[in-house]
Design an enzyme around this catalytic site. Structure first.
Site, PDB file in Angstrom:
ATOM      1  N   ARG A  75      42.643  42.370  20.602  1.00  0.00           N
ATOM      2  CA  ARG A  75      44.009  42.917  20.529  1.00  0.00           C
ATOM      3  C   ARG A  75      44.012  44.181  19.692  1.00  0.00           C
ATOM      4  O   ARG A  75      44.713  45.153  19.995  1.00  0.00           O
ATOM      5  CB  ARG A  75      44.963  41.864  19.955  1.00  0.00           C
ATOM      6  CG  ARG A  75      45.261  40.731  20.927  1.00  0.00           C
ATOM      7  CD  ARG A  75      46.195  39.710  20.322  1.00  0.00           C
ATOM      8  NE  ARG A  75      47.498  40.285  20.012  1.00  0.00           N
ATOM      9  CZ  ARG A  75      48.341  39.740  19.127  1.00  0.00           C
ATOM     10  NH1 ARG A  75      48.003  38.659  18.473  1.00  0.00           N
ATOM     11  NH2 ARG A  75      49.508  40.287  18.887  1.00  0.00           N
ATOM     12  N   GLN A 106      59.013  42.724  14.011  1.00  0.00           N
ATOM     13  CA  GLN A 106      58.217  41.504  14.203  1.00  0.00           C
ATOM     14  C   GLN A 106      56.829  41.878  14.719  1.00  0.00           C
ATOM     15  O   GLN A 106      55.969  41.018  14.844  1.00  0.00           O
ATOM     16  CB  GLN A 106      58.904  40.575  15.203  1.00  0.00           C
ATOM     17  CG  GLN A 106      60.296  40.147  14.803  1.00  0.00           C
ATOM     18  CD  GLN A 106      61.007  39.451  15.932  1.00  0.00           C
ATOM     19  OE1 GLN A 106      60.910  38.223  16.101  1.00  0.00           O
ATOM     20  NE2 GLN A 106      61.732  40.207  16.719  1.00  0.00           N
ATOM     21  N   VAL A 108      53.107  43.593  14.980  1.00  0.00           N
ATOM     22  CA  VAL A 108      51.984  43.702  14.032  1.00  0.00           C
ATOM     23  C   VAL A 108      51.114  44.906  14.385  1.00  0.00           C
ATOM     24  O   VAL A 108      50.038  45.085  13.824  1.00  0.00           O
ATOM     25  CB  VAL A 108      51.141  42.398  14.054  1.00  0.00           C
ATOM     26  CG1 VAL A 108      51.987  41.220  13.598  1.00  0.00           C
ATOM     27  CG2 VAL A 108      50.536  42.129  15.430  1.00  0.00           C
ATOM     28  N   HIS A 124      55.980  39.988  10.288  1.00  0.00           N
ATOM     29  CA  HIS A 124      54.879  39.144  10.770  1.00  0.00           C
ATOM     30  C   HIS A 124      53.519  39.715  10.434  1.00  0.00           C
ATOM     31  O   HIS A 124      52.514  39.304  11.020  1.00  0.00           O
ATOM     32  CB  HIS A 124      55.017  38.921  12.288  1.00  0.00           C
ATOM     33  CG  HIS A 124      56.223  38.103  12.633  1.00  0.00           C
ATOM     34  ND1 HIS A 124      56.725  38.036  13.909  1.00  0.00           N
ATOM     35  CD2 HIS A 124      57.036  37.337  11.871  1.00  0.00           C
ATOM     36  CE1 HIS A 124      57.793  37.243  13.921  1.00  0.00           C
ATOM     37  NE2 HIS A 124      58.010  36.815  12.698  1.00  0.00           N
ATOM     38  N   CYS A 152      34.445  36.474   3.085  1.00  0.00           N
ATOM     39  CA  CYS A 152      35.063  37.155   1.938  1.00  0.00           C
ATOM     40  C   CYS A 152      33.967  37.560   0.946  1.00  0.00           C
ATOM     41  O   CYS A 152      33.151  36.707   0.546  1.00  0.00           O
ATOM     42  CB  CYS A 152      36.048  36.198   1.259  1.00  0.00           C
ATOM     43  SG  CYS A 152      36.676  36.855  -0.304  1.00  0.00           S
ATOM     44  N   GLY A 192      64.311  45.040  21.913  1.00  0.00           N
ATOM     45  CA  GLY A 192      63.067  44.527  22.495  1.00  0.00           C
ATOM     46  C   GLY A 192      62.566  43.240  21.893  1.00  0.00           C
ATOM     47  O   GLY A 192      61.360  43.081  21.689  1.00  0.00           O
TER      48      GLY A 192
HETATM   49  P1  OAD Z   1      58.693  38.530  23.278  1.00  0.00           P
HETATM   50  O1  OAD Z   1      57.497  38.768  24.116  1.00  0.00           O
HETATM   51  O2  OAD Z   1      59.164  37.142  22.993  1.00  0.00           O
HETATM   52  O3  OAD Z   1      59.943  39.316  23.884  1.00  0.00           O
HETATM   53  C1  OAD Z   1      59.810  40.672  24.243  1.00  0.00           C
HETATM   54  C2  OAD Z   1      61.204  41.169  24.584  1.00  0.00           C
HETATM   55  O4  OAD Z   1      61.109  42.544  24.896  1.00  0.00           O
HETATM   56  C3  OAD Z   1      61.797  40.474  25.806  1.00  0.00           C
HETATM   57  O5  OAD Z   1      63.134  40.074  25.527  1.00  0.00           O
HETATM   58  C4  OAD Z   1      61.766  41.572  26.891  1.00  0.00           C
HETATM   59  O6  OAD Z   1      62.871  41.473  27.767  1.00  0.00           O
HETATM   60  C5  OAD Z   1      61.888  42.813  26.039  1.00  0.00           C
HETATM   61  N1  OAD Z   1      61.333  44.028  26.651  1.00  0.00           N
HETATM   62  C6  OAD Z   1      60.305  44.140  27.510  1.00  0.00           C
HETATM   63  N2  OAD Z   1      60.085  45.450  27.810  1.00  0.00           N
HETATM   64  C7  OAD Z   1      61.002  46.166  27.101  1.00  0.00           C
HETATM   65  C8  OAD Z   1      61.305  47.550  26.969  1.00  0.00           C
HETATM   66  N3  OAD Z   1      60.609  48.477  27.653  1.00  0.00           N
HETATM   67  N4  OAD Z   1      62.317  47.925  26.144  1.00  0.00           N
HETATM   68  C9  OAD Z   1      63.031  46.994  25.460  1.00  0.00           C
HETATM   69  N5  OAD Z   1      62.796  45.655  25.543  1.00  0.00           N
HETATM   70  C10 OAD Z   1      61.798  45.259  26.357  1.00  0.00           C
HETATM   71  O7  OAD Z   1      58.397  39.307  21.904  1.00  0.00           O
HETATM   72  P2  OAD Z   1      59.164  39.134  20.542  1.00  0.00           P
HETATM   73  O8  OAD Z   1      60.620  38.852  20.733  1.00  0.00           O
HETATM   74  O9  OAD Z   1      58.829  40.304  19.700  1.00  0.00           O
HETATM   75  O10 OAD Z   1      55.605  35.993  16.344  1.00  0.00           O
HETATM   76  O11 OAD Z   1      58.475  37.843  19.896  1.00  0.00           O
HETATM   77  C11 OAD Z   1      58.870  37.517  18.569  1.00  0.00           C
HETATM   78  C12 OAD Z   1      57.725  36.812  17.947  1.00  0.00           C
HETATM   79  O12 OAD Z   1      57.344  35.717  18.783  1.00  0.00           O
HETATM   80  C13 OAD Z   1      56.465  37.642  17.834  1.00  0.00           C
HETATM   81  O13 OAD Z   1      56.488  38.483  16.705  1.00  0.00           O
HETATM   82  C14 OAD Z   1      55.452  36.550  17.655  1.00  0.00           C
HETATM   83  C15 OAD Z   1      55.942  35.548  18.668  1.00  0.00           C
HETATM   84  O14 OAD Z   1      55.813  34.258  18.208  1.00  0.00           O
HETATM   85  C16 OAD Z   1      54.429  35.775  15.653  1.00  0.00           C
HETATM   86  O15 OAD Z   1      53.372  36.117  16.077  1.00  0.00           O
HETATM   87  C17 OAD Z   1      54.640  35.080  14.355  1.00  0.00           C
END
Ligand code: OAD
Length: 250
Positions: A75, A106, A108, A124, A152, A192
Site C-alpha cells: 500500500r 481518516q 493514512v 488513523h 526495533c 468522501g
Molecule cells: P470508505 O471506503 O468506507 O468510503 C469511501 C467513501 O468515499 C464512500 O462513501 C464513497 O462513496 C466516497 N467516494 C468515492 N469516490 C469519491 C470521490 N471521488 N469524491 C468523494 N467521495 C468519494 O472510506 P472511509 O469512509 O474513509 O479506518 O473509511 C473510514 C475508515 O474505515 C478508514 O479510515 C478505515 C476504515 O476502517 C481504519 O483503517 C481505522
C-alpha cells in the site's frame, strides 16, 4: 446530468463565504481521484484474496507479522506513486482563506500534507510512519534491515506501521483536538467518507448538535445524508475546486 457548479446552492456559498470557523473531515473518497483505492474497494492483484478488515487488526499482525507488514509495504508503494488531486489542492486554498480552519482526516496516505495542508489531524495515523509494536515509539529515519517486518533497534520487537487498526483506540491528542474543533465550528464539511467507522463517524453529528451547518460531499448517500444541512452528490475533485473559487473570490 447537472454540471458540478449547478449542484452547489447559492445560499450555501454565501454561508461558506461569511463563516470564520470551519472544520473539514475527509475519508478515502478524497484520495480516490489520486488513484488510491477507497478502504472498502476491492483490493487488486496479489492482495485481492485478502479482506482489509481482516488484515488491519492487531490479531492479524500477531498471527502473521510478515503478511501484514508486506501488505502495508504494498500500500505504501501504491500511495507513493500517487499525487494530490484538485480536491486536496482546493482544501489548501480553503485553509488559507479561513481564520480558523481544521482538517481532520481518516486517511493514512499523507496526501493532504503533500498538497500543502498544514492544520491536519490524522485520526488513523500515517502509513509512512513506523513504530515499535511493543514500545509504541516512532522509529525515525530509514530502516536499514532487510527483515520483514524489521525489528526495533531498541528492544528487538517487530516494527509496525503507525496506523490505527480495528479494535485499537485512536491517538488521544488527535481525537481531543478534533472534538475541540468540532465543538466550536460554524461549518463542518464531510468529504468522501462512508460515515461508518466510529468515532470519526460521530463528528458531523456532534457538529450538527452544536448548531453548525453541515455539508456533505460524496457521490453516494451515507448515514449522514438525511441529516446534513446540505448534501452535494459528486466527486470531491470536481466539486471542491469550484466551491473553493466561489468561496475565496471576493
Ligand atoms: P470508505 O471506503 O468506507 O468510503 C469511501 C467513501 O468515499 C464512500 O462513501 C464513497 O462513496 C466516497 N467516494 C468515492 N469516490 C469519491 C470521490 N471521488 N469524491 C468523494 N467521495 C468519494 O472510506 P472511509 O469512509 O474513509 O479506518 O473509511 C473510514 C475508515 O474505515 C478508514 O479510515 C478505515 C476504515 O476502517 C481504519 O483503517 C481505522
Amino acid at each position: 446530468m447537472a454540471a458540478p457548479v449547478d449542484k452547489i446552492p447559492v445560499e450555501l456559498i454565501e454561508i461558506l463565504r461569511t463563516s470564520h470557523r470551519v472544520v473539514v473531515l475527509t475519508g478515502a473518497g478524497i484520495s480516490a481521484e489520486s488513484g488510491v483505492p477507497t478502504f472498502r474497494q476491492a483490493q487488486t492483484g496479489l492482495w485481492a484474496q485478502f479482506d482489509p478488515l481482516q488484515l488491519a487488526t492487531p490479531g492479524a499482525f500477531q498471527n502473521d507479522p510478515k503478511l501484514v507488514w508486506d501488505w502495508y509495504s504494498w500500500r505504501r508503494k501504491l500511495i507513493s506513486e500517487s499525487q494530490p488531486n484538485p480536491g486536496h489542492n482546493a482544501l489548501v486554498d480553503l485553509e488559507n482563506h479561513y481564520p480558523e480552519f481544521t482538517l481532520i482526516t481518516q486517511n493514512v496516505d499523507g496526501l493532504h500534507q503533500m498538497a500543502g495542508s498544514t492544520q491536519v489531524i490524522e485520526l488513523h495515523g500515517n502509513i509512512f510512519r513506523t513504530k515499535c509494536s511493543r514500545e509504541n515509539r516512532l522509529i525515525s529515519g530509514k530502516i536499514q534491515t532487510a527483515e520483514t517486518p524489521p525489528f526495533c533497534p531498541n528492544c528487538g520487537a517487530n516494527l509496525r506501521p503507525d496506523v490505527v487498526w480495528f479494535g485499537e483506540s485512536l491517538p488521544e491528542d488527535e481525537l481531543d483536538q478534533a472534538l475541540g474543533a468540532v465543538s466550536t465550528c460554524q461549518v463542518f464539511i464531510s468529504i468522501g467518507t462512508s460515515t461508518l467507522v466510529e468515532p470519526a463517524a460521530a463528528l458531523p453529528f456532534i457538529a450538527l448538535r452544536n448548531g453548525a451547518m453541515v455539508l456533505e460531499i460524496n457521490p453516494q448517500i451515507t448515514p449522514l445524508t438525511p441529516q446534513a444541512s446540505y448534501s452535494v452528490q459528486g466527486n470531491a475533485g470536481d466539486l471542491l475546486p469550484i466551491l473553493a473559487v466561489q468561496v475565496t473570490s471576493s
